[in-house]
Motif scaffolding. Structure first.
Motif, PDB file in Angstrom:
ATOM      1  N   ASN A  13       0.717  -1.003   0.288  1.00  0.00           N
ATOM      2  CA  ASN A  13      -0.088   0.157  -0.142  1.00  0.00           C
ATOM      3  C   ASN A  13       0.878   1.295   0.273  1.00  0.00           C
ATOM      4  O   ASN A  13      -0.042   2.079   0.333  1.00  0.00           O
ATOM      5  N   LYS A  16       3.581   0.923  -4.367  1.00  0.00           N
ATOM      6  CA  LYS A  16       4.670   0.564  -5.218  1.00  0.00           C
ATOM      7  C   LYS A  16       4.182   0.097  -6.934  1.00  0.00           C
ATOM      8  O   LYS A  16       4.795   0.255  -8.386  1.00  0.00           O
ATOM      9  N   SER A  17       2.682  -0.525  -6.839  1.00  0.00           N
ATOM     10  CA  SER A  17       2.210  -0.714  -8.094  1.00  0.00           C
ATOM     11  C   SER A  17       1.938   0.089  -8.946  1.00  0.00           C
ATOM     12  O   SER A  17       1.699   0.392 -10.562  1.00  0.00           O
ATOM     13  N   THR A  18       1.051   1.283  -8.359  1.00  0.00           N
ATOM     14  CA  THR A  18       0.857   2.531  -8.637  1.00  0.00           C
ATOM     15  C   THR A  18       2.398   3.358  -9.523  1.00  0.00           C
ATOM     16  O   THR A  18       1.943   3.883 -10.734  1.00  0.00           O
ATOM     17  N   LYS A 120       3.274   9.133  -2.652  1.00  0.00           N
ATOM     18  CA  LYS A 120       1.900  10.092  -2.031  1.00  0.00           C
ATOM     19  C   LYS A 120       2.291  11.928  -1.624  1.00  0.00           C
ATOM     20  O   LYS A 120       1.571  12.180  -0.802  1.00  0.00           O
ATOM     21  N   ASP A 122       1.849  14.541  -2.904  1.00  0.00           N
ATOM     22  CA  ASP A 122       0.916  14.869  -4.283  1.00  0.00           C
ATOM     23  C   ASP A 122       0.778  16.580  -3.888  1.00  0.00           C
ATOM     24  O   ASP A 122       1.055  17.281  -5.207  1.00  0.00           O
ATOM     25  N   GLY A 146       2.975   8.708  -7.121  1.00  0.00           N
ATOM     26  CA  GLY A 146       2.573   8.004  -8.183  1.00  0.00           C
ATOM     27  C   GLY A 146       1.401   7.888  -8.822  1.00  0.00           C
ATOM     28  O   GLY A 146       1.321   8.026  -9.497  1.00  0.00           O
ATOM     29  N   SER A 147       0.432   8.499  -8.033  1.00  0.00           N
ATOM     30  CA  SER A 147      -0.417   8.607  -8.643  1.00  0.00           C
ATOM     31  C   SER A 147      -0.948   9.554  -9.267  1.00  0.00           C
ATOM     32  O   SER A 147      -2.296   9.799 -10.478  1.00  0.00           O
TER      33      SER A 147
HETATM   34  P1  GDP Z   1       1.187  -0.976  -3.638  1.00  0.00           P
HETATM   35  O1  GDP Z   1       0.548  -2.207  -2.547  1.00  0.00           O
HETATM   36  O2  GDP Z   1       2.302  -0.629  -2.497  1.00  0.00           O
HETATM   37  O3  GDP Z   1       1.855  -1.416  -4.966  1.00  0.00           O
HETATM   38  O4  GDP Z   1       0.400  -0.329  -3.432  1.00  0.00           O
HETATM   39  P2  GDP Z   1      -0.696   0.547  -4.886  1.00  0.00           P
HETATM   40  O5  GDP Z   1       0.228   1.113  -5.421  1.00  0.00           O
HETATM   41  O6  GDP Z   1      -1.495  -0.665  -4.589  1.00  0.00           O
HETATM   42  O7  GDP Z   1      -1.576   2.047  -3.979  1.00  0.00           O
HETATM   43  C1  GDP Z   1      -1.583   1.704  -2.459  1.00  0.00           C
HETATM   44  C2  GDP Z   1      -2.923   2.716  -2.680  1.00  0.00           C
HETATM   45  O8  GDP Z   1      -2.307   3.727  -2.586  1.00  0.00           O
HETATM   46  C3  GDP Z   1      -4.222   2.984  -3.528  1.00  0.00           C
HETATM   47  O9  GDP Z   1      -5.164   3.119  -3.211  1.00  0.00           O
HETATM   48  C4  GDP Z   1      -2.986   4.298  -4.892  1.00  0.00           C
HETATM   49  O10 GDP Z   1      -4.110   4.458  -5.089  1.00  0.00           O
HETATM   50  C5  GDP Z   1      -2.678   4.893  -3.481  1.00  0.00           C
HETATM   51  N1  GDP Z   1      -1.584   5.665  -3.737  1.00  0.00           N
HETATM   52  C6  GDP Z   1      -0.460   5.729  -4.458  1.00  0.00           C
HETATM   53  N2  GDP Z   1       0.301   6.359  -5.569  1.00  0.00           N
HETATM   54  C7  GDP Z   1       0.137   7.469  -4.834  1.00  0.00           C
HETATM   55  C8  GDP Z   1      -0.193   8.837  -3.948  1.00  0.00           C
HETATM   56  O11 GDP Z   1       0.965   8.810  -5.157  1.00  0.00           O
HETATM   57  N3  GDP Z   1      -1.266   9.713  -4.008  1.00  0.00           N
HETATM   58  C9  GDP Z   1      -1.946   9.547  -2.849  1.00  0.00           C
HETATM   59  N4  GDP Z   1      -2.393  10.440  -2.500  1.00  0.00           N
HETATM   60  N5  GDP Z   1      -2.316   8.198  -3.181  1.00  0.00           N
HETATM   61  C10 GDP Z   1      -1.270   6.674  -3.281  1.00  0.00           C
END
Ligand code: GDP
Ligand code: GDP
Length: 437
Positions: A13, A16-18, A120, A122, A146-147
């Protein structure tokens, strides 16, 4: 030749995948023009400026039945063993957690280059949160989102600083570099040994060792080859070694350095999903491909067994319709002598160049037999001129009035005509439409 590997590690969470999806961005949008290619969502090639590299999201490598911290430890270990640079992702809004500290310790002890991405972030008002991450001892933290796609350029600049300079063994242009890919136990090592043990095969006694493969050069009938054996470098006994996703990574690295890829299938067990994923990468990379059905000795046969198996292969690997199939046994050496001639043939197709005038004759004939499509407004595709711009894989550019009018089905039709005219056995071919300027 071989591309550097960037691995993303971090807690669940953190994003990473984002970040992974951002970094491979436009790659996802590449339309695969043949059905049935199964993609893995955790490995991809990527590009940054003039750098080409592989990227892995280790978070996608699930080690079942292990507690979370143990999973993260295994993922970090895989990254340490396989990557050239590690991107450690943390959540800037949450600050440092105990798990972050543990992973940071592991990474630091490994001495692998690490860049730390504080995700995050942002908007810039959040940047003051950055400073606490210095205490992890990894160096400058990079704020990213990432987002929103922010800060990733600086992050990649920092990572690329650590990409190794190319120090790969190079081979003569006419050496056929081949690799055997397939899931564990299909018989890859047995087949390599069988090939090297064949009559009149002269194995050079100096194997070349690269970062992650053992290369064995050999000669048969005056043709030089080199077998790239990544399996031989497997770090036996590692927990992740038996995971399916790991064998995909090994295959990916081998494919990258090969001209010809032997996709090895266990004839006794048949085709499973994992075979398809691995083969999909070879197809996508544009390598020449031979499908090898091994362990044919162990299969109970009647007069139709081979034909039925072949039909099944064609059904399961529709996108590899160009790849020849060889049935053999590494164990008994049955039909082994058929293999290298086929390797030579696909390698030749892979490097075949068609003269422009001959190519254009084939295109004109194809268009005469089956006129080009029109769009809804009645505008018709016009092909002015075709030329081959590359080999390995053979790549053709068609200069047209409007590339949008070149539909998938017509492209397939032209590909079929080109194949009928020139063969191209065992190699993908690419057809690109460009606007005539
Ligand atoms: P992973 O488990 O590390 O691969 O994490 P994910 O990529 O699945 O992201 C986990 C959560 O964090 C998701 O709800 C994403 O939308 C959110 N998220 C990812 N990157 C960002 C970011 O740069 N900003 C914000 N606010 N949320 C993010
Ligand atoms: P790899 O993991 O793909 O490198 O597979 P190996 O070469 O280690 O072989 C896995 C197992 O399959 C071993 O027990 C081999 O003896 C067996 N094997 C390999 N090739 C053949 C074959 O052609 N016929 C039979 N019957 N067994 C084979």
């Amino acid at each position: 030749m071989s591309k550097p590997v960037l691995a993303i590690v971090g807690r669940p969470n953190v994003g990473k995948s984002t970040i992974f999806n951002r970094l491979i961005g436009e790659r996802l949008a590449i339309v695969e023009d043949k059905p049935g290619v199964t993609r893995d969502r955790i490995y991809s090639s990527a590009e940054w400026l003039h750098h080409q590299f592989f990227i892995i999201d280790t978070g996608g490598i699930e080690i079942t039945d292990e507690p979370l911290m143990e999973q993260m430890r295994i993922q970090a270990e895989l990254a340490i063993d396989e990557a050239d640079v590690i991107c450690f992702v943390v959540n800037g809004r949450e600050g440092i957690t105990g798990a972050d500290e543990e992973v940071a310790q592991l990474l630091l002890r490994s001495k692998k280059p690490v860049v730390i991405a504080v995700n995050k972030m942002d908007d810039p008002t959040l940047h003051e949160k950055l400073y606490e991450f210095y205490s992890l001892g990894i160096g400058d933290p990079y704020p990213v989102s990432g987002s929103h796609g922010l800060g990733l350029g600086d992050l990649l600049d920092a990572a690329a600083e650590y990409f190794p300079k190319d120090n790969e063994a190079d081979y003569e242009d006419d050496t056929i570099r081949m690799s055997l890919i397939g899931r564990p136990n299909v018989g890859k090592s047995s087949l390599v040994n069988a090939i090297l043990g064949e009559e009149r095969v002269i194995v050079s006694n100096i194997p070349g060792t690269t970062r992650d493969a053992i290369d064995t050069p050999f000669t048969k009938d005056e043709q030089d080859y080199v077998v790239i054996d990544t399996a031989g470098m497997r770090k036996r006994g590692k927990v992740y070694e038996t995971t399916e996703k790991y064998s995909v990574l090994r295959a990916l690295k081998a494919i990258e350095r090969s001209d010809v890829v032997l996709v090895v299938i266990d004839g006794e067990e048949g085709i499973i999903e994992q075979d398809k994923k691995i083969a999909g990468y070879a197809h996508e990379a544009g390598r020449a491909i031979v499908i090898v059905i091994n362990k044919w000795d162990a299969v109970e046969k009647d007069g139709k067994t081979m034909q039925k198996f072949e039909e099944n292969v064609r059904q399961e690997f529709q996108y590899l319709d160009y790849a020849p199939i060889v049935f053999l046994s590494a164990l008994t050496k049955q039909k082994l002598q058929n293999l290298l001639p086929v390797v030579n043939q696909v390698s030749e197709s892979h490097n075949l160049r068609i003269k422009t005038n001959v190519l254009n004759d084939v295109i004109i004939d194809a268009v005469t037999t089956n006129p080009t499509p029109t769009d809804h407004g009645g505008k018709r595709l016009r092909i002015n001129y075709a030329t081959q711009v590359a080999v390995a894989p053979p790549t053709f550019v068609l200069f047209v009035n409007d590339p949008e009018l070149m539909h998938f089905s017509y492209r397939r039709y032209l590909e079929n005509n080109i194949r009928r005219a020139f063969g191209f056995i065992g190699t993908p071919i690419r057809i690109l439409a460009r606007k005539k300027s």
